[in-house]
Write an enzyme that holds these catalytic residues in place. Structure first.
Site, mmCIF file in Angstrom:
data_model
loop_
_atom_site.group_PDB
_atom_site.id
_atom_site.type_symbol
_atom_site.label_atom_id
_atom_site.label_comp_id
_atom_site.label_asym_id
_atom_site.label_seq_id
_atom_site.Cartn_x
_atom_site.Cartn_y
_atom_site.Cartn_z
ATOM 1 N N HIS A 118 0.833 -1.211 0.000
ATOM 2 C CA HIS A 118 0.000 0.000 0.000
ATOM 3 C C HIS A 118 0.863 1.255 0.000
ATOM 4 O O HIS A 118 1.962 1.257 0.566
ATOM 5 C CB HIS A 118 -0.975 0.003 1.177
ATOM 6 C CG HIS A 118 -0.333 0.108 2.529
ATOM 7 N ND1 HIS A 118 -0.094 1.321 3.144
ATOM 8 C CD2 HIS A 118 0.116 -0.837 3.397
ATOM 9 C CE1 HIS A 118 0.458 1.110 4.331
ATOM 10 N NE2 HIS A 118 0.615 -0.197 4.512
ATOM 11 N N ASP A 120 -0.605 4.372 0.769
ATOM 12 C CA ASP A 120 -1.074 5.387 1.726
ATOM 13 C C ASP A 120 -0.253 5.240 3.003
ATOM 14 O O ASP A 120 0.369 4.195 3.238
ATOM 15 C CB ASP A 120 -2.577 5.248 2.008
ATOM 16 C CG ASP A 120 -2.953 3.937 2.694
ATOM 17 O OD1 ASP A 120 -2.321 2.908 2.375
ATOM 18 O OD2 ASP A 120 -3.860 3.934 3.550
ATOM 19 N N ASP A 153 6.700 1.513 5.841
ATOM 20 C CA ASP A 153 5.285 1.092 5.817
ATOM 21 C C ASP A 153 4.482 1.974 4.901
ATOM 22 O O ASP A 153 4.012 3.011 5.314
ATOM 23 C CB ASP A 153 4.745 1.138 7.250
ATOM 24 C CG ASP A 153 3.286 0.743 7.326
ATOM 25 O OD1 ASP A 153 2.814 0.050 6.416
ATOM 26 O OD2 ASP A 153 2.611 1.146 8.294
ATOM 27 N N GLU A 187 -5.159 1.245 2.855
ATOM 28 C CA GLU A 187 -4.899 0.161 3.805
ATOM 29 C C GLU A 187 -4.941 0.658 5.241
ATOM 30 O O GLU A 187 -5.457 -0.023 6.129
ATOM 31 C CB GLU A 187 -3.520 -0.470 3.513
ATOM 32 C CG GLU A 187 -3.265 -1.771 4.296
ATOM 33 C CD GLU A 187 -2.847 -1.567 5.753
ATOM 34 O OE1 GLU A 187 -3.076 -2.476 6.572
ATOM 35 O OE2 GLU A 187 -2.292 -0.506 6.069
ATOM 36 N N GLU A 188 -4.413 1.857 5.468
ATOM 37 C CA GLU A 188 -4.297 2.344 6.842
ATOM 38 C C GLU A 188 -5.651 2.646 7.487
ATOM 39 O O GLU A 188 -5.726 2.888 8.688
ATOM 40 C CB GLU A 188 -3.383 3.582 6.903
ATOM 41 C CG GLU A 188 -1.933 3.304 6.508
ATOM 42 C CD GLU A 188 -1.178 2.405 7.500
ATOM 43 O OE1 GLU A 188 -1.790 1.973 8.484
ATOM 44 O OE2 GLU A 188 0.018 2.136 7.258
ATOM 45 N N ASP A 214 1.622 -9.953 1.090
ATOM 46 C CA ASP A 214 1.394 -8.558 1.437
ATOM 47 C C ASP A 214 2.189 -8.285 2.713
ATOM 48 O O ASP A 214 2.803 -9.194 3.268
ATOM 49 C CB ASP A 214 -0.119 -8.345 1.637
ATOM 50 C CG ASP A 214 -0.515 -6.872 1.698
ATOM 51 O OD1 ASP A 214 0.335 -6.000 1.455
ATOM 52 O OD2 ASP A 214 -1.697 -6.594 1.990
ATOM 53 N N HIS A 458 4.799 3.527 12.025
ATOM 54 C CA HIS A 458 3.724 4.379 12.574
ATOM 55 C C HIS A 458 4.279 5.341 13.633
ATOM 56 O O HIS A 458 3.519 6.002 14.323
ATOM 57 C CB HIS A 458 2.572 3.554 13.201
ATOM 58 C CG HIS A 458 1.740 2.841 12.175
ATOM 59 N ND1 HIS A 458 0.420 2.506 12.387
ATOM 60 C CD2 HIS A 458 2.028 2.420 10.930
ATOM 61 C CE1 HIS A 458 -0.057 1.884 11.320
ATOM 62 N NE2 HIS A 458 0.919 1.824 10.432
#
Ligand SMILES: [Zn+2]
Length: 486
Positions: A118, A120, A153, A187-188, A214, A458
């Site tokens: 992903h 995003d 990420d 995704e987030e 994934d 994150h």
């Protein structure tokens, strides 16, 4: 008396011998060293590309309607300009900003595979901007690292897949199996547009994948105490997600005459009881399979414990529960995350609310955990409100299947002698969607990371090393090479 004493000694000696024998037999399985494979990758150029990718502020906000689409459009346009060869593949735009690419295989009798990532990213926590060594959206390359939000990420995932495919396309490689690539934009915040849209599309076309890969894990270095080899944790399951509000209804009034039943006191006791009474867990299933492999590489004492689980199971579980990531693999976890009560410093509020987030172990259900919480708190002045947003734990993919074997082999070929284990992802990933169109869904990014790298996930100072990007590109190229043959 002498006979009894003799018997006890005999039993103890026997027990000791059994424990020692089992410990000595509990050794790492022998595997042939894989021949290392080399691809001609310009790691500096891959880093440059990731650095450019980081600069697009493709942030997924908590509420989808607040999304700003321009950076997403810009990112996709940049990708097309940067990877023209890759963009010659058949491309479908799904649910506004997720893109699905199809690399047609030469044998359409074979089930396709899917590589997903992903682009995003999560927002930078307001107030932490200054704590970053390099600004989160500048894509600075320094000290052998690419810095910024998404570098780990999961823009690195997207970039490595496009780099790897480009490398193979330029070599004239033709896959036997069809390969899909999905680059997801939400995704987030759950992937309910992108990944869910891709799944819907594949279902409509009658496509069932052999396997998908994934995010959800990495090749982990220095993450387990006493382990000197990296661990490729190929995650075959993910935990579910549930949030509860605990609302304490207590005495209200003037703060000059408080009672013991003030709502905040009641709520504090309830939270304390949850802290003292974790949801019951245990070492079994995937966690046991993983520990069974890991423990063989550990110190003699630890090996002795694991080799004799029939005797030491409760000791092991108690020790593992003290280490947060281990604890998370044993049970449904309990995390109070939000608190609210009161309007004024001299007023006792009638209600106080705590929000508690649970990551649901596959053995538990939402209803079961709510009932356990009710029993642990054991106070009918605490109302329990179940948020409707959430998910159940996934099913388990096969750790003996061909897809798992290919990912394991590539990990060893590209990253040297790594220990491969099946694992479970604690957070939610898009595999919860992809698993419904894949025989097996695996969760791992082919990058080597340590505790310091994970802290950026994150968090602050997210980064990935240039060296990793070179190896990772080669790893995905090898994954496509081996994963697409019969
Ligand atoms: Zn992610």
């Amino acid at each position: 008396m002498k006979n009894i004493f003799g018997l006890v000694v005999l039993v103890l000696v026997g027990l000791f011998l059994v424990i020692m024998l089992r410990t000595l037999m509990f050794s790492p399985p022998y595997f042939e060293m894989e021949e290392q494979v080399a691809f001609d990758v310009d790691a500096g150029l891959v880093a440059q590309h990731l650095s450019e990718a980081v600069r697009f502020k493709t942030v997924s906000p908590p509420e989808p309607q607040r999304r700003e689409y321009k950076p997403f459009d810009d990112f996709l346009a940049w990708a097309e300009a940067t990877y023209p060869k890759f963009h010659e593949l058949e491309k479908t735009v799904v649910e506004t900003h997720t893109v699905l690419f199809k690399w047609q295989g030469t044998n359409s009798d074979l089930k396709p595979i899917l590589l997903a990532a992903h682009y995003d990213v999560v927002p930078v926590v307001p107030g932490t901007e200054e704590s970053w060594d390099h600004p989160p959206f500048d894509g600075v390359i320094a000290d052998g690292q690419v810095w910024g939000r998404g570098s780990l990420d999961d823009k690195s995932g997207v970039i490595l897949m496009m780099e790897a495919a480009t490398l193979l396309l330029e070599q004239g490689f033709e896959p036997e199996r069809t390969v899909y690539f999905s680059f997801d934009h939400d995704e987030e915040i759950g992937g309910n547009e992108g990944a869910a849209g891709v799944v819907k599309l594949l279902k409509e076309q009658g496509v069932q994948l052999a396997w998908s890969i994934d995010e959800g894990s990495f090749i982990l270095k220095d993450m387990y105490p006493g382990m000197d080899v990296p661990i490729a944790s190929i995650n075959i399951a993910e935990k579910g997600y549930m949030t509860l509000d605990l609302v304490a209804h207590g005495d209200s009034g003037h703060s000059s005459m408080p009672t013991k039943d003030a709502s905040i006191f009641l709520l504090a006791s309830a939270i304390e009881r949850l802290r003292e009474n974790p949801i019951p867990g245990g070492l079994e299933g995937v966690s046991l399979d993983a520990m069974d492999v890991i423990a063989r590489h550990m110190s003699f004492t630890r090996r002795m414990l694991f080799a004799n689980r029939w005797l030491f199971q409760s000791v092991i579980e108690k020790e593992l529960s003290k280490v947060p990531p281990m604890n998370a693999s044993l049970r449904t976890t309990t995390a109070p995350t939000l608190l609210s009560a009161g309007i004024k410093d001299n007023v006792l509020p009638g209600t106080a609310t705590a929000t508690v987030n649970f990551r649901i172990h596959p053995r538990d259900t939402h209803e079961g955990v709510i009932e356990m919480v009710r029993q642990i708190i054991n106070d009918d002045r605490i109302e329990i409100i179940h948020w409707d947003k959430g998910s159940v734990a996934s099913g388990e993919s096969d750790s003996q299947a061909a897809g798992f074997e290919v990912i394991a082999k590539v990990s060893r070929q590209m990253f040297g002698p790594v220990v491969v284990i099946p694992g479970m992802t604690g957070a939610g990933t898009n595999s919860k969607h992809y698993a419904s169109v894949a025989d097996d869904a695996y969760r791992i990014n082919l990058l080597v990371v340590g505790p310091e790298d994970i802290a950026g996930f994150h968090g602050t100072n997210e980064r990935i090393s240039v060296e990793n990007l070179g190896l990772g590109t080669a790893a995905y190229a090898q994954l496509i090479t081996l994963g697409t043959v019969e």
